[in-house]
Design a protein around this motif. Structure first.
Motif, PDB file in Angstrom:
ATOM      1  N   ARG A 218       0.825  -1.208   0.000  1.00 59.03           N
ATOM      2  CA  ARG A 218       0.000   0.000   0.000  1.00 59.03           C
ATOM      3  C   ARG A 218       0.866   1.269   0.000  1.00 59.03           C
ATOM      4  O   ARG A 218       0.562   2.241  -0.689  1.00 59.03           O
ATOM      5  N   VAL A 219       1.941   1.244   0.781  1.00 58.89           N
ATOM      6  CA  VAL A 219       2.847   2.401   0.830  1.00 58.89           C
ATOM      7  C   VAL A 219       3.482   2.634  -0.533  1.00 58.89           C
ATOM      8  O   VAL A 219       3.576   3.771  -1.016  1.00 58.89           O
ATOM      9  N   GLU A 220       3.907   1.556  -1.177  1.00 60.91           N
ATOM     10  CA  GLU A 220       4.546   1.683  -2.491  1.00 60.91           C
ATOM     11  C   GLU A 220       3.568   2.204  -3.538  1.00 60.91           C
ATOM     12  O   GLU A 220       3.912   3.079  -4.348  1.00 60.91           O
ATOM     13  N   LYS A 221       2.337   1.709  -3.516  1.00 59.74           N
ATOM     14  CA  LYS A 221       1.343   2.110  -4.509  1.00 59.74           C
ATOM     15  C   LYS A 221       0.894   3.555  -4.330  1.00 59.74           C
ATOM     16  O   LYS A 221       0.628   4.263  -5.307  1.00 59.74           O
ATOM     17  N   THR A 222       0.789   3.999  -3.094  1.00 57.96           N
ATOM     18  CA  THR A 222       0.285   5.355  -2.832  1.00 57.96           C
ATOM     19  C   THR A 222       1.391   6.397  -2.736  1.00 57.96           C
ATOM     20  O   THR A 222       1.116   7.602  -2.784  1.00 57.96           O
ATOM     21  N   GLY A 223       2.640   5.950  -2.550  1.00 56.57           N
ATOM     22  CA  GLY A 223       3.732   6.901  -2.363  1.00 56.57           C
ATOM     23  C   GLY A 223       3.681   7.597  -1.020  1.00 56.57           C
ATOM     24  O   GLY A 223       4.173   8.722  -0.872  1.00 56.57           O
ATOM     25  N   PHE A 224       3.080   6.953  -0.034  1.00 56.59           N
ATOM     26  CA  PHE A 224       2.931   7.531   1.304  1.00 56.59           C
ATOM     27  C   PHE A 224       4.315   7.750   1.924  1.00 56.59           C
ATOM     28  O   PHE A 224       5.132   6.850   1.982  1.00 56.59           O
ATOM     29  N   THR A 225       4.576   8.973   2.402  1.00 56.54           N
ATOM     30  CA  THR A 225       5.905   9.304   2.918  1.00 56.54           C
ATOM     31  C   THR A 225       5.815   9.997   4.273  1.00 56.54           C
ATOM     32  O   THR A 225       4.740  10.365   4.749  1.00 56.54           O
ATOM     33  N   ALA A 226       6.981  10.197   4.868  1.00 54.42           N
ATOM     34  CA  ALA A 226       7.094  10.928   6.132  1.00 54.42           C
ATOM     35  C   ALA A 226       6.820  12.420   5.894  1.00 54.42           C
ATOM     36  O   ALA A 226       6.850  12.874   4.750  1.00 54.42           O
ATOM     37  N   PRO A 227       6.524  13.174   6.972  1.00 53.98           N
ATOM     38  CA  PRO A 227       6.541  12.790   8.380  1.00 53.98           C
ATOM     39  C   PRO A 227       5.245  12.083   8.786  1.00 53.98           C
ATOM     40  O   PRO A 227       4.149  12.592   8.536  1.00 53.98           O
ATOM     41  N   ALA A 228       5.393  10.931   9.365  1.00 60.14           N
ATOM     42  CA  ALA A 228       4.216  10.146   9.739  1.00 60.14           C
ATOM     43  C   ALA A 228       4.575   9.197  10.877  1.00 60.14           C
ATOM     44  O   ALA A 228       5.748   8.904  11.115  1.00 60.14           O
ATOM     45  N   ILE A 229       3.564   8.741  11.573  1.00 58.06           N
ATOM     46  CA  ILE A 229       3.743   7.720  12.594  1.00 58.06           C
ATOM     47  C   ILE A 229       2.917   6.502  12.206  1.00 58.06           C
ATOM     48  O   ILE A 229       2.017   6.576  11.358  1.00 58.06           O
ATOM     49  N   ALA A 230       3.225   5.376  12.835  1.00 55.33           N
ATOM     50  CA  ALA A 230       2.484   4.133  12.606  1.00 55.33           C
ATOM     51  C   ALA A 230       1.858   3.678  13.912  1.00 55.33           C
ATOM     52  O   ALA A 230       2.485   3.756  14.973  1.00 55.33           O
ATOM     53  N   ILE A 231       0.619   3.222  13.827  1.00 54.24           N
ATOM     54  CA  ILE A 231      -0.079   2.640  14.980  1.00 54.24           C
ATOM     55  C   ILE A 231      -0.452   1.217  14.622  1.00 54.24           C
ATOM     56  O   ILE A 231      -1.071   0.973  13.571  1.00 54.24           O
ATOM     57  N   ILE A 232      -0.092   0.272  15.470  1.00 55.38           N
ATOM     58  CA  ILE A 232      -0.306  -1.152  15.195  1.00 55.38           C
ATOM     59  C   ILE A 232      -1.076  -1.768  16.347  1.00 55.38           C
ATOM     60  O   ILE A 232      -0.742  -1.575  17.516  1.00 55.38           O
ATOM     61  N   GLY A 233      -2.124  -2.507  16.013  1.00 56.91           N
ATOM     62  CA  GLY A 233      -2.886  -3.222  17.029  1.00 56.91           C
ATOM     63  C   GLY A 233      -4.385  -3.157  16.794  1.00 56.91           C
ATOM     64  O   GLY A 233      -4.866  -2.526  15.844  1.00 56.91           O
ATOM     65  N   LYS A 234      -5.137  -3.803  17.663  1.00 48.41           N
ATOM     66  CA  LYS A 234      -6.594  -3.881  17.522  1.00 48.41           C
ATOM     67  C   LYS A 234      -7.266  -2.507  17.591  1.00 48.41           C
ATOM     68  O   LYS A 234      -8.353  -2.321  17.037  1.00 48.41           O
ATOM     69  N   VAL A 235      -6.626  -1.548  18.268  1.00 44.56           N
ATOM     70  CA  VAL A 235      -7.252  -0.229  18.414  1.00 44.56           C
ATOM     71  C   VAL A 235      -7.466   0.446  17.054  1.00 44.56           C
ATOM     72  O   VAL A 235      -8.326   1.317  16.920  1.00 44.56           O
ATOM     73  N   VAL A 236      -6.682   0.047  16.062  1.00 43.16           N
ATOM     74  CA  VAL A 236      -6.824   0.647  14.735  1.00 43.16           C
ATOM     75  C   VAL A 236      -8.218   0.370  14.179  1.00 43.16           C
ATOM     76  O   VAL A 236      -8.797   1.191  13.466  1.00 43.16           O
ATOM     77  N   GLY A 237      -8.790  -0.770  14.525  1.00 44.39           N
ATOM     78  CA  GLY A 237     -10.122  -1.127  14.041  1.00 44.39           C
ATOM     79  C   GLY A 237     -11.248  -0.425  14.768  1.00 44.39           C
ATOM     80  O   GLY A 237     -12.419  -0.554  14.370  1.00 44.39           O
ATOM     81  N   PHE A 238     -10.931   0.329  15.818  1.00 44.64           N
ATOM     82  CA  PHE A 238     -11.976   0.995  16.594  1.00 44.64           C
ATOM     83  C   PHE A 238     -12.781   1.976  15.750  1.00 44.64           C
ATOM     84  O   PHE A 238     -13.983   2.098  15.914  1.00 44.64           O
ATOM     85  N   ARG A 239     -12.127   2.647  14.815  1.00 47.50           N
ATOM     86  CA  ARG A 239     -12.816   3.647  13.992  1.00 47.50           C
ATOM     87  C   ARG A 239     -13.904   3.003  13.155  1.00 47.50           C
ATOM     88  O   ARG A 239     -14.938   3.612  12.880  1.00 47.50           O
ATOM     89  N   GLN A 240     -13.682   1.737  12.720  1.00 52.54           N
ATOM     90  CA  GLN A 240     -14.688   1.034  11.929  1.00 52.54           C
ATOM     91  C   GLN A 240     -15.923   0.730  12.765  1.00 52.54           C
ATOM     92  O   GLN A 240     -17.044   0.799  12.268  1.00 52.54           O
ATOM     93  N   MET A 241     -15.695   0.419  14.034  1.00 48.57           N
ATOM     94  CA  MET A 241     -16.815   0.170  14.946  1.00 48.57           C
ATOM     95  C   MET A 241     -17.668   1.412  15.095  1.00 48.57           C
ATOM     96  O   MET A 241     -18.908   1.350  15.156  1.00 48.57           O
ATOM     97  N   LEU A 242     -17.054   2.592  15.096  1.00 44.22           N
ATOM     98  CA  LEU A 242     -17.807   3.834  15.216  1.00 44.22           C
ATOM     99  C   LEU A 242     -18.715   4.050  14.003  1.00 44.22           C
ATOM    100  O   LEU A 242     -19.867   4.470  14.135  1.00 44.22           O
TER     101      LEU A 242
END
Length: 245
Positions: A218-242
């Motif tokens: 996904r990063v390669e296809k979109t060209g997503f670059t810094a400055p950015a942070i990464a969040i890893i874990g189940k909490v990432v799916g919380f937004r979908q629940m909302l």
């Protein structure tokens, strides 16, 4: 001899700057600021203050860290109020501790003014809580900068993968091709959710969602670059629940 204030500017949104930080910018004789401090916050600096860009971006350093430390010492000898304005919080991957050490060695008084760190604020602006009773009771903040290039791999990714339910990685976007395999080999599943957040809390904030198994593509296809942070874990799916509710 003057006094140096190490002030956290927060992640970008000017509204997140503390009242104490804003007051110091209005009173400062000299402000030495980082590259990621927003223009809105820089506009709060007194028009009579000397402004010096000491920013560091990947491959482009205005000043080396040792030069910045020496500059702080020199300015404190000539001015009453010197502000070292740092993105986020001075003590969260901000080298504030290093600057404080050198200043104190020279007999210069130092005060820390904390700022909101991107590892909390950027996920919050994306509706991702780094802790949640149903998703995560632990969070680890880690730098991804040491994992490649001239630095030896100091981060124990296995311990982090096995010991924390939420992982927040600063300065790791360029090293994801190293970090993600480390986390997978430590036992995290390929379908573990990950979010990348660029320019967190600013109007131009961008987000990229995926899993450990597909994020590199996904990063390669979109060209997503810094400055950015990464969040890893189940909490990432919380937004979908909302959105489902």
């Amino acid at each position: 001899m003057g006094k140096v204030y190490l002030v956290g500017a927060g992640p970008g949104d000017a509204g997140l700057l503390t009242i104490k930080g804003k007051t110091l910018l209005e009173l400062a004789d000299v402000v030495i600021y980082d590259a990621l401090v927003s223009e809105e916050i820089l506009a709060m600096i007194s028009p009579y203050a000397e402004k010096i860009n000491a920013g560091k971006r990947r491959g482009n350093h205005s000043l080396l860290q040792c030069d910045t430390n020496q500059l702080l010492i020199e300015k404190a000898k000539d001015h009453a109020i010197v502000v070292r304005l740092k993105g986020g919080d001075p003590f969260v991957f901000g080298r504030g501790g290093e600057e404080m050490q050198d200043l104190i060695k020279e007999g210069i008084e130092v005060e820390i003014v904390p700022g909101i760190t991107a590892g909390i604020a950027a996920p919050a602006y994306a509706n991702i809580p780094v802790t949640h009773r149903d998703y995560s009771s632990s969070v680890t903040f880690v730098t991804g900068h040491e994992s490649a290039g001239k630095y030896r791999p100091e981060v124990n990714w296995k311990a982090i993968a096995q010991g924390s339910e939420t992982i927040v990685i600063y300065m790791g976007i360029h090293n994801l091709s190293y970090i993600i395999p480390q986390l997978l080999s430590a036992g995290l599943a390929e379908d573990t959710e990950i979010a990348l957040i660029r320019w967190g809390t600013r109007p131009e904030q961008e987000e990229l969602y995926g899993t450990l198994g597909d994020m590199l593509d996904r990063v390669e296809k979109t060209g997503f670059t810094a400055p950015a942070i990464a969040i890893i874990g189940k909490v990432v799916g919380f937004r979908q629940m909302l959105t489902e509710e």
